[in-house]
Design an enzyme around this catalytic site. Structure first.
Site, short mmCIF file in Angstrom:
data_model
loop_
_atom_site.label_atom_id
_atom_site.label_comp_id
_atom_site.label_asym_id
_atom_site.label_seq_id
_atom_site.Cartn_x
_atom_site.Cartn_y
_atom_site.Cartn_z
N TYR A 48 0.83 -1.21 0.00
CA TYR A 48 0.00 0.00 0.00
C TYR A 48 0.87 1.27 0.00
CZ TYR A 48 -3.67 -3.19 1.85
OH TYR A 48 -4.54 -4.23 2.08
N ILE A 58 -12.16 -5.08 8.74
CA ILE A 58 -11.32 -3.87 8.66
C ILE A 58 -11.91 -2.85 7.69
CG2 ILE A 58 -9.13 -4.86 9.44
CD1 ILE A 58 -8.42 -5.26 6.43
P1 A2P Z 1 -14.96 7.10 2.36
O1 A2P Z 1 -13.50 6.82 2.54
O2 A2P Z 1 -15.23 8.35 1.61
O3 A2P Z 1 -15.73 7.00 3.64
P2 A2P Z 1 -14.55 -1.12 2.31
O4 A2P Z 1 -14.18 -0.96 3.74
O5 A2P Z 1 -15.52 -2.21 2.03
O6 A2P Z 1 -13.34 -1.20 1.42
O7 A2P Z 1 -15.32 0.22 1.87
C1 A2P Z 1 -14.63 1.45 1.77
C2 A2P Z 1 -15.43 2.37 0.92
O8 A2P Z 1 -16.70 2.59 1.50
C3 A2P Z 1 -14.77 3.73 0.77
O9 A2P Z 1 -15.05 4.19 -0.53
C4 A2P Z 1 -15.49 4.57 1.80
O10 A2P Z 1 -15.53 5.92 1.39
C5 A2P Z 1 -16.86 3.96 1.83
N1 A2P Z 1 -17.44 4.01 3.17
C6 A2P Z 1 -16.84 3.73 4.33
N2 A2P Z 1 -17.68 3.86 5.36
C7 A2P Z 1 -18.87 4.23 4.84
C8 A2P Z 1 -20.13 4.53 5.40
N3 A2P Z 1 -20.31 4.47 6.71
N4 A2P Z 1 -21.13 4.90 4.55
C9 A2P Z 1 -20.92 4.98 3.23
N5 A2P Z 1 -19.74 4.70 2.63
C10 A2P Z 1 -18.72 4.33 3.43
#
Ligand code: A2P
Length: 293
Positions: A65, A243
């Site tokens: 990363y 995570i």
């Molecule tokens: P952001 O960083 O703008 O919050 P995952 O953990 O499945 O990889 O998902 C990460 C993605 O989901 C990111 O694009 C993040 O955007 C978005 N995300 C994280 N938390 C939320 C939430 N509570 N509601 C909507 N989108 C979310």
């Protein structure tokens, strides 16, 4: 979720990052961690500082990363005692191999500014390289020397796990794989649990792509929580380590605020029914990359 439960929840305390799961070597890991996949180096420090301020005590990064230094700077700046934060990082595909693992581990450890890494994972089996067994044997030595508290794998499918179990001594503590309602990997999870391997869900929100799904929003509306909280709570009640990632401090906070409500069996079944073989990330049979952003 089918299969023997390999993990038990021992503590429930929002101030220490929520419940913890006991891994197969007795090490405890906060069940909800903060993932930093796709957070660039320049944003990693402030994102992790916000996550620590929101109450996360488990941070998950990877050499690939390219943001370990930012993670380390945030941990240092937080002033939180080292033993209260659980840090995972992962071996880059291109540095698999008997000798290179040691150099790679040292590089990650130094970038993170840590003496000991809590959990070190083989990031992908990378079958074309055919080095994951050799890599694991070096990781076993680092573990035996106390340089890593627990060792595990990521993106391992059943054949990779079976080979590792047959040819090496230490059973992986975890297998971190893509898990979300549309891609639940029940076979991989059940197979791991039978051997005492805890599953960790990456992309637990499906990268945020289907939080408007009616099956989820209906439950969210009834319980007065957000769709993301419903999906994260589904993982939690399944006993899965998760995570979620967010760069938004308010979403970081609400994503950790999932200990004050409970999904019913019917809710769990409704989310289980969303399975549709919807993999978002790479296929472990052919993912060979050394850099992920
Ligand atoms: P952001 O960083 O703008 O919050 P995952 O953990 O499945 O990889 O998902 C990460 C993605 O989901 C990111 O694009 C993040 O955007 C978005 N995300 C994280 N938390 C939320 C939430 N509570 N509601 C909507 N989108 C979310």
């Amino acid at each position: 979720m089918d299969g023997n439960r390999a993990v038990i929840i021992v503590a429930m305390n929002e101030e220490t990052g929520g419940p913890r799961v006991v891994l197969n070597n007795g090490v405890e890991i906060p069940q909800v961690g903060f993932g930093v996949f796709q957070i660039p180096e320049e944003g990693a420090q402030s994102a992790v500082e916000s996550a620590l301020a929101a109450g996360y005590r488990h941070i998950d990064t990877a050499a690939a990363y390219n943001n370990e230094a930012g993670v380390g700077a945030a941990i240092k700046a937080s002033g939180i005692p080292r033993d209260e934060i659980f840090v995972t990082t992962k071996l880059r595909n291109g540095n698999q191999g008997t000798d290179s693992v040691r150099r790679e581990y040292d590089g990650s450890r130094q970038a993170l500014g840590l003496d000991v890494i809590d959990l070190y994972l083989i990031h992908w089996p990378s079958p074309a390289r055919n080095l994951y067994v050799d890599s694991w044997k070096t990781m076993e030595q680092l573990y035996a020397n106390g340089q890593i508290r627990a060792i595990g794998v990521s993106n391992f499918l059943q054949p990779h796990l079976d080979r590792l179990l047959a040819e090496t001594d230490v059973v992986p503590a975890v297998n971190q794989v893509e898990i979300h309602p549309r891609f639940q990997q029940r076979d991989v999870v059940a197979h791991g649990r039978k051997s005492g391997i805890a599953e960790e869900a990456y992309s637990p929100l499906g990268q945020g792509t289907y939080l408007d799904n009616p099956a989820v929003t209906l439950i969210a509306d009834r319980l007065g929580v957000t769709p993301a909280q419903v999906v994260l709570r589904w993982h939690l009640q399944n006993g899965t380590i998760l995570i979620p990632k967010s760069e938004n401090p308010e979403r970081m906070r609400t994503n950790l605020d999932i200990f004050g409500f409970t999904l019913t069996d019917a809710d769990i079944s409704a989310i289980d029914a969303l399975e549709s073989n919807g993999r978002i990330g790479g296929d472990p049979m052919n993912a060979e990359w050394t850099q992920i952003r």
